[in-house]
Design a protein around this motif. Structure first.
Motif, PDB file in Angstrom:
ATOM      1  N   ALA A   1       0.770  -1.422   0.069  1.00  0.00           N
ATOM      2  CA  ALA A   1       0.145   0.117   0.028  1.00  0.00           C
ATOM      3  C   ALA A   1       0.829   1.278  -0.017  1.00  0.00           C
ATOM      4  N   SER A   2       1.899   1.255   0.988  1.00  0.00           N
ATOM      5  CA  SER A   2       2.709   2.219   0.841  1.00  0.00           C
ATOM      6  C   SER A   2       3.434   2.604  -0.718  1.00  0.00           C
ATOM      7  N   ARG A   3       3.798   1.566  -1.229  1.00  0.00           N
ATOM      8  CA  ARG A   3       4.470   1.556  -2.724  1.00  0.00           C
ATOM      9  C   ARG A   3       3.707   2.027  -3.376  1.00  0.00           C
ATOM     10  N   ALA A   4       2.042   1.790  -3.306  1.00  0.00           N
ATOM     11  CA  ALA A   4       1.183   1.975  -4.396  1.00  0.00           C
ATOM     12  C   ALA A   4       0.812   3.749  -4.018  1.00  0.00           C
ATOM     13  N   ALA A   5       0.927   4.158  -2.927  1.00  0.00           N
ATOM     14  CA  ALA A   5       0.800   5.334  -2.858  1.00  0.00           C
ATOM     15  C   ALA A   5       1.967   6.619  -3.027  1.00  0.00           C
ATOM     16  N   ALA A   6       3.003   5.797  -2.764  1.00  0.00           N
ATOM     17  CA  ALA A   6       4.200   6.676  -3.062  1.00  0.00           C
ATOM     18  C   ALA A   6       4.349   7.694  -4.265  1.00  0.00           C
ATOM     19  N   PRO A   7       3.952   7.166  -5.527  1.00  0.00           N
ATOM     20  CA  PRO A   7       3.998   7.925  -6.727  1.00  0.00           C
ATOM     21  C   PRO A   7       3.088   9.078  -6.545  1.00  0.00           C
TER      22      PRO A   7
ATOM     23  N   LYS B   1       2.068  14.905  -5.748  1.00  0.00           N
ATOM     24  CA  LYS B   1       1.504  15.913  -5.036  1.00  0.00           C
ATOM     25  C   LYS B   1       2.407  17.043  -4.559  1.00  0.00           C
ATOM     26  N   VAL B   2       3.735  16.477  -3.846  1.00  0.00           N
ATOM     27  CA  VAL B   2       4.804  17.331  -3.140  1.00  0.00           C
ATOM     28  C   VAL B   2       5.267  18.139  -4.626  1.00  0.00           C
ATOM     29  N   ALA B   3       5.697  17.297  -5.640  1.00  0.00           N
ATOM     30  CA  ALA B   3       6.345  17.890  -6.669  1.00  0.00           C
ATOM     31  C   ALA B   3       5.670  18.980  -7.178  1.00  0.00           C
ATOM     32  N   LEU B   4       4.416  18.959  -7.203  1.00  0.00           N
ATOM     33  CA  LEU B   4       3.480  20.006  -8.071  1.00  0.00           C
ATOM     34  C   LEU B   4       3.557  21.225  -7.126  1.00  0.00           C
ATOM     35  N   ARG B   5       3.569  21.104  -5.688  1.00  0.00           N
ATOM     36  CA  ARG B   5       3.665  22.230  -4.851  1.00  0.00           C
ATOM     37  C   ARG B   5       4.874  22.989  -4.924  1.00  0.00           C
TER      38      ARG B   5
ATOM     39  N   ILE C   1      12.648  16.822  -3.970  1.00  0.00           N
ATOM     40  CA  ILE C   1      11.374  16.103  -3.996  1.00  0.00           C
ATOM     41  C   ILE C   1      10.988  14.967  -3.182  1.00  0.00           C
ATOM     42  N   ALA C   2      11.909  14.058  -3.320  1.00  0.00           N
ATOM     43  CA  ALA C   2      11.799  12.559  -2.525  1.00  0.00           C
ATOM     44  C   ALA C   2      11.985  12.946  -1.125  1.00  0.00           C
ATOM     45  N   ALA C   3      12.870  13.729  -0.727  1.00  0.00           N
ATOM     46  CA  ALA C   3      12.873  14.134   0.918  1.00  0.00           C
ATOM     47  C   ALA C   3      11.402  14.959   1.482  1.00  0.00           C
ATOM     48  N   ALA C   4      10.883  15.730   0.766  1.00  0.00           N
ATOM     49  CA  ALA C   4       9.595  16.351   0.965  1.00  0.00           C
ATOM     50  C   ALA C   4       8.530  15.373   0.755  1.00  0.00           C
ATOM     51  N   ALA C   5       8.539  14.513   0.148  1.00  0.00           N
ATOM     52  CA  ALA C   5       7.754  13.354  -0.126  1.00  0.00           C
ATOM     53  C   ALA C   5       7.711  12.258   0.902  1.00  0.00           C
ATOM     54  N   GLY C   6       8.637  12.253   1.708  1.00  0.00           N
ATOM     55  CA  GLY C   6       9.024  11.021   2.946  1.00  0.00           C
ATOM     56  C   GLY C   6       9.580  10.122   2.450  1.00  0.00           C
ATOM     57  N   GLN C   7      10.281  10.204   1.332  1.00  0.00           N
ATOM     58  CA  GLN C   7      10.969   8.786   0.881  1.00  0.00           C
ATOM     59  C   GLN C   7      12.509   8.916   1.449  1.00  0.00           C
ATOM     60  N   LYS C   8      12.620   7.798   1.758  1.00  0.00           N
ATOM     61  CA  LYS C   8      14.066   7.550   2.305  1.00  0.00           C
ATOM     62  C   LYS C   8      15.235   7.478   1.230  1.00  0.00           C
ATOM     63  N   ASN C   9      14.567   7.068   0.118  1.00  0.00           N
ATOM     64  CA  ASN C   9      15.444   6.609  -0.999  1.00  0.00           C
ATOM     65  C   ASN C   9      15.509   7.866  -1.766  1.00  0.00           C
ATOM     66  N   HIS C  10      16.524   8.802  -1.861  1.00  0.00           N
ATOM     67  CA  HIS C  10      16.824   9.856  -2.634  1.00  0.00           C
ATOM     68  C   HIS C  10      16.460   9.569  -4.152  1.00  0.00           C
ATOM     69  N   GLY C  11      16.650   8.185  -4.566  1.00  0.00           N
ATOM     70  CA  GLY C  11      16.188   8.227  -6.147  1.00  0.00           C
ATOM     71  C   GLY C  11      14.822   7.671  -6.183  1.00  0.00           C
TER      72      GLY C  11
ATOM     73  N   GLY D   1      13.271   8.513  -9.842  1.00  0.00           N
ATOM     74  CA  GLY D   1      13.818   7.872 -10.905  1.00  0.00           C
ATOM     75  C   GLY D   1      12.903   6.500 -10.956  1.00  0.00           C
ATOM     76  N   TYR D   2      13.051   5.702  -9.506  1.00  0.00           N
ATOM     77  CA  TYR D   2      12.439   4.572  -9.534  1.00  0.00           C
ATOM     78  C   TYR D   2      11.046   4.629  -9.909  1.00  0.00           C
ATOM     79  N   TYR D   3      10.322   5.696  -9.415  1.00  0.00           N
ATOM     80  CA  TYR D   3       8.728   5.530  -9.862  1.00  0.00           C
ATOM     81  C   TYR D   3       8.414   6.113 -11.391  1.00  0.00           C
ATOM     82  N   PHE D   4       9.329   7.302 -11.811  1.00  0.00           N
ATOM     83  CA  PHE D   4       8.972   7.806 -12.894  1.00  0.00           C
ATOM     84  C   PHE D   4       9.921   7.959 -13.872  1.00  0.00           C
ATOM     85  N   GLY D   5      11.258   7.394 -13.594  1.00  0.00           N
ATOM     86  CA  GLY D   5      12.188   7.162 -14.710  1.00  0.00           C
ATOM     87  C   GLY D   5      13.137   8.554 -14.790  1.00  0.00           C
ATOM     88  N   SER D   6      12.405   9.847 -14.569  1.00  0.00           N
ATOM     89  CA  SER D   6      13.276  11.089 -14.476  1.00  0.00           C
ATOM     90  C   SER D   6      12.479  11.970 -14.133  1.00  0.00           C
TER      91      SER D   6
END
Length: 253
Positions: free
Chosen positions: A26-32, A37-41, A56-66, A69-74
């Protein structure tokens, strides 16, 4: 008894692992969606070039700074996804409204078309989209237009076709210019409104007023319907093939 307890403990442990696995899924599905949402802001506040994927990753609460790239490619792919999310939502709502009006023989006035153009923008779930699009169009116009699938901007073209019926006093070149004015007016005013309402530090009574929105719609209708008083030379200049041609609209207008 000992075997029964052992089996029971293993079953409980398995249930815990399954619950944790479901929570991770569920967490992985919600991450993108959270990343978008965070990137838009952030893009609305700082522009696309002013934000890094790590921020963007940090503001979205993602521990992985990549994570981007993982979810969108670029980063560019993330930007394109955000552009299209809003474009699809606006096109869907505008087409639905147009279908309903056309089934009843409408639209019968410019104001009805103005409502169809404006109301879906006001109904967007994220308050930062218009500001993002305005800034993005100013700095990366070609990239924005390339990101848009024309199939998801059909309703705006339908609106313009209806507006032309109500503007027979204007030649096509002047109609095109009015549509350019309209797009710039819509983007600027609604961006200013969203920027003000996003500021929670104080009240913004003008921008939060229903009267302001009504006045805005009336003034947009007046812009489209206004008579023209130009000299023949001016009209001839506007009528040249390289002048007065409307650019493809942004998702907002």
């Amino acid at each position: 008894m000992h075997l029964t307890n052992l089996l029971g403990n293993e079953k409980n442990a398995l249930m815990v692992r399954l619950k944790l696995a479901k929570a991770d899924d569920a967490s992985r599905a919600a991450a993108p969606e959270q990343i978008k949402k965070v990137a838009l802001r952030l893009f609305a506040e700082k522009g696309v070039d002013g934000v890094t994927v790590r921020e963007i990753a940090a503001a979205a609460g993602q521990k992985n700074h990549g994570a981007v790239g993982y979810y969108f490619g670029s980063k560019e792919a993330l930007v394109r996804a955000i552009v299209m999310d809003g474009a699809v939502a606006l096109d869907r709502e505008r087409n639905l409204a147009l279908d309903l009006l056309e089934e009843k023989g409408g639209p019968r006035a410019i104001r009805e078309v103005v409502d169809i153009v404006i109301d879906p923008v006001l109904g967007l779930p994220d308050e930062h989209y218009v500001q993002f699009i305005l800034l993005f169009a100013m700095t990366h116009r070609e990239m924005m237009m390339d990101a848009l699938d024309p199939a998801w901007n059909s309703a705006y073209g339908r609106c313009l076709a209806h507006l032309r019926r109500f503007m027979p006093h204007l030649p096509p070149a002047l109609q095109n210019q009015r549509f350019i004015f309209m797009g710039a007016y819509i983007s600027a005013v609604l961006s200013a409104r969203q920027r003000a309402l996003a500021d929670r530090s104080r009240d913004h009574p003008m921008w939060g007023s229903e009267g302001t929105l009504e006045h805005f719609k009336q003034s947009l209708g007046a812009l489209l319907e206004a008579p023209v008083d130009l000299s023949p030379d001016m009209l001839a200049g506007i009528g040249r093939r390289d002048m007065g041609m409307p650019e493809p609209p942004s998702p907002v207008g």
